[in-house]
Design an enzyme around this catalytic site. Structure first.
Site, short mmCIF file in Angstrom:
data_model
loop_
_atom_site.label_atom_id
_atom_site.label_comp_id
_atom_site.label_asym_id
_atom_site.label_seq_id
_atom_site.Cartn_x
_atom_site.Cartn_y
_atom_site.Cartn_z
N SER A 112 0.83 -1.20 0.00
CA SER A 112 0.00 0.00 0.00
C SER A 112 0.87 1.25 0.00
O SER A 112 0.34 2.36 -0.06
CB SER A 112 -0.91 0.00 1.23
OG SER A 112 -0.16 -0.24 2.38
N HIS B 216 -3.01 -3.65 -5.96
CA HIS B 216 -3.36 -3.11 -4.64
C HIS B 216 -4.85 -3.35 -4.38
O HIS B 216 -5.71 -2.70 -5.00
CB HIS B 216 -3.00 -1.62 -4.60
CG HIS B 216 -3.21 -0.98 -3.28
ND1 HIS B 216 -3.42 0.37 -3.12
CD2 HIS B 216 -3.23 -1.50 -2.03
CE1 HIS B 216 -3.56 0.63 -1.84
NE2 HIS B 216 -3.47 -0.48 -1.15
N GLU C 188 -6.33 -1.41 -7.51
CA GLU C 188 -5.52 -0.33 -8.08
C GLU C 188 -4.28 -1.00 -8.69
O GLU C 188 -3.50 -1.65 -7.97
CB GLU C 188 -5.12 0.63 -6.94
CG GLU C 188 -4.45 1.91 -7.37
CD GLU C 188 -4.16 2.83 -6.15
OE1 GLU C 188 -3.85 2.32 -5.05
OE2 GLU C 188 -4.23 4.06 -6.32
N ASN D 250 -4.04 6.03 -1.55
CA ASN D 250 -3.59 6.47 -0.24
C ASN D 250 -3.11 7.92 -0.21
O ASN D 250 -3.08 8.55 0.84
CB ASN D 250 -2.52 5.52 0.31
CG ASN D 250 -3.18 4.26 0.82
OD1 ASN D 250 -4.26 4.31 1.40
ND2 ASN D 250 -2.55 3.12 0.58
N1 CAA Z 1 -15.95 -12.42 2.85
C1 CAA Z 1 -17.26 -12.59 2.60
N2 CAA Z 1 -18.20 -11.87 3.19
C2 CAA Z 1 -17.81 -10.91 4.07
C3 CAA Z 1 -16.46 -10.65 4.36
C4 CAA Z 1 -15.52 -11.47 3.73
N3 CAA Z 1 -14.22 -11.33 3.98
N4 CAA Z 1 -16.39 -9.64 5.28
C5 CAA Z 1 -17.66 -9.29 5.54
N5 CAA Z 1 -18.49 -10.06 4.82
C6 CAA Z 1 -19.94 -10.03 4.82
C7 CAA Z 1 -20.42 -9.77 6.21
O1 CAA Z 1 -20.42 -10.97 6.97
C8 CAA Z 1 -21.81 -9.25 5.97
O2 CAA Z 1 -22.66 -10.34 5.83
P1 CAA Z 1 -23.99 -10.51 6.69
O3 CAA Z 1 -24.98 -9.70 5.93
O4 CAA Z 1 -24.20 -11.95 6.63
O5 CAA Z 1 -23.72 -9.99 8.08
C9 CAA Z 1 -21.71 -8.58 4.60
O6 CAA Z 1 -20.45 -8.98 4.05
C10 CAA Z 1 -21.73 -7.10 4.72
O7 CAA Z 1 -20.96 -6.78 5.84
P2 CAA Z 1 -21.33 -5.53 6.72
O8 CAA Z 1 -22.72 -5.60 7.23
O9 CAA Z 1 -20.21 -5.33 7.68
O10 CAA Z 1 -21.35 -4.50 5.53
P3 CAA Z 1 -21.53 -2.99 5.51
O11 CAA Z 1 -22.63 -2.70 4.58
O12 CAA Z 1 -21.56 -2.41 6.88
O13 CAA Z 1 -20.16 -2.57 4.80
C11 CAA Z 1 -17.89 -2.20 4.56
C12 CAA Z 1 -18.95 -2.87 5.38
C13 CAA Z 1 -17.86 -2.79 3.14
C14 CAA Z 1 -16.56 -2.48 5.26
C15 CAA Z 1 -18.23 -0.68 4.44
O14 CAA Z 1 -18.37 -0.14 5.72
C16 CAA Z 1 -17.17 0.07 3.71
O15 CAA Z 1 -17.14 0.10 2.50
N6 CAA Z 1 -16.26 0.70 4.48
C17 CAA Z 1 -15.11 1.39 3.90
C18 CAA Z 1 -14.04 0.39 3.63
C19 CAA Z 1 -12.86 0.99 2.96
O16 CAA Z 1 -12.78 2.17 2.68
N7 CAA Z 1 -11.87 0.14 2.70
C20 CAA Z 1 -10.63 0.56 2.10
C21 CAA Z 1 -9.62 0.76 3.15
S1 CAA Z 1 -8.11 1.31 2.45
C22 CAA Z 1 -7.31 -0.09 2.06
O17 CAA Z 1 -7.71 -1.20 2.30
C23 CAA Z 1 -6.05 0.04 1.31
C24 CAA Z 1 -4.90 0.59 1.96
O18 CAA Z 1 -3.86 0.61 1.30
C25 CAA Z 1 -4.86 1.12 3.33
#
Ligand code: CAA
Length: 285
Positions: free
Chosen positions: A121, A142, A154, A192
């Site tokens: 990242s 990424h 990405e 990022n």
């Molecule tokens: N595999 C399969 N299913 C999964 C899973 C996985 N690994 N993780 C979660 N799920 C499922 C959950 O169990 C849930 O299922 P249920 O309905 O059975 O409970 C379903 O997916 C949806 O989960 P949530 O209810 O938690 O979903 P949500 O609608 O609240 O969304 C989220 C969660 C997608 C995380 C959302 O909050 C979101 O988009 N957040 C922002 C995330 C983000 O910005 N990520 C990028 C970070 S930056 C990065 O990663 C890169 C870096 O370089 C730092």
């Protein structure tokens, strides 16, 4: 891509590595997950199985699909016995020396026309590429956390990444249901460079006492329609990861606007890394 070529090895069974393996296995690829720590392999296998079972319970996937996905996942303590791979994605810890050592070893397990990718990242793709024998077949892939839910990959092109490697990598990401967007190697890439200063600014806002953590997050979720607030997101990503990325940008871009917030440094020093340590800006006990 022929059926025989539907194989991938992922190095590192942490949060990102296990998510990447799951996504490929769900799309019909045999996915070999390698980790030097058997405990990490066990934990990855357990978590992926749980996610797949939950998917079946909730009607998101058939029981047959979940079973065949599980059968395509292989948790291995060595890559020596699994043949040459058309694609290896390194998703190990964010330390330059560690990554270079892993990539130098991993390149022996890549097929002659295969691709070696890093999920880094923050580390320069061009710099990592310079450490391997075929920088033209090296690229950044990424993924975003949580990998099975996030649509984007990405694709980061290093200075020496060939057009052919970029094209094939975009195709592979698309083949597993992701949207691939390409950019050039530069500190923080696109994602990022934009995300981390926002998170860092949210921490400055907290440090300055402008509002409590929950209020800051509520303002960003309700006012900007972000799925989660910047502080909750920092907890999800890991505060150590956020700090590391800010440090890389501060060092390599050399501008004050990338200066990591002292409060971020303090939390990391205290071991408050976010969800993974059960405490960050919020408590997860
Ligand atoms: N595999 C399969 N299913 C999964 C899973 C996985 N690994 N993780 C979660 N799920 C499922 C959950 O169990 C849930 O299922 P249920 O309905 O059975 O409970 C379903 O997916 C949806 O989960 P949530 O209810 O938690 O979903 P949500 O609608 O609240 O969304 C989220 C969660 C997608 C995380 C959302 O909050 C979101 O988009 N957040 C922002 C995330 C983000 O910005 N990520 C990028 C970070 S930056 C990065 O990663 C890169 C870096 O370089 C730092």
């Amino acid at each position: 891509m022929t059926e025989n070529n539907k194989r991938i090895a992922v190095i590192g069974a942490g949060t990102m590595g296990r998510g990447i393996a799951q996504v490929f296995a769900q799309s019909g690829f045999d996915a070999y997950v390698f980790d030097a720590f058997p405990e990490a392999l066990k934990s990855a296998s357990k978590q992926i199985n749980k996610m797949l079972d939950r998917g079946v319970e909730k009607g998101r996937m058939s029981a047959d699909d979940a079973a065949s996905t599980k059968a395509r996942l292989h948790f291995v303590e060595s890559l020596s016995d699994v043949g040459k791979q058309p694609l290896i994605v390194e998703a190990a810890t964010e330390k330059l020396e560690t990554k270079i050592a892993i990539l130098r070893d991993a390149q022996q397990h890549v097929a002659d026309d295969g691709i070696l990718a890093s999920n880094t990242s923050s580390i320069s793709i061009t710099q990592l590429a310079a450490a391997v024998d075929h920088p033209d077949r090296f690229i950044g892939m990424h993924f975003f956390n949580p990998v099975p839910l996030m649509k984007l990959v990405e694709i980061v092109r290093g200075l020496q990444t060939s057009d052919e490697t970029a094209r094939k990598t975009m195709e592979l990401a698309t083949a597993v249901g992701k949207t691939a967007v390409s950019c050039n190697d530069h500190p923080g890439f696109v994602s990022n460079r934009i995300l981390m200063p926002m998170i860092n600014e949210a921490i400055f806002t907290l440090q300055d006492g402008v509002a409590e953590a929950k209020a800051i997050d509520d303002i960003m979720t309700l006012g900007m329609n972000h799925p989660m607030g910047p502080l909750a997101l920092a907890d999800l990503i890991g505060l150590d990861v956020c700090l590391h990325i800010m440090e890389v940008m501060f060092r390599d871009l050399g501008e004050d606007r990338y200066r990591p917030c002292p409060m971020l440094r303090k939390y990391v020093a205290a071991g408050r890394m976010g969800r993974k340590s059960k405490r960050g800006f919020y408590s997860y006990e």
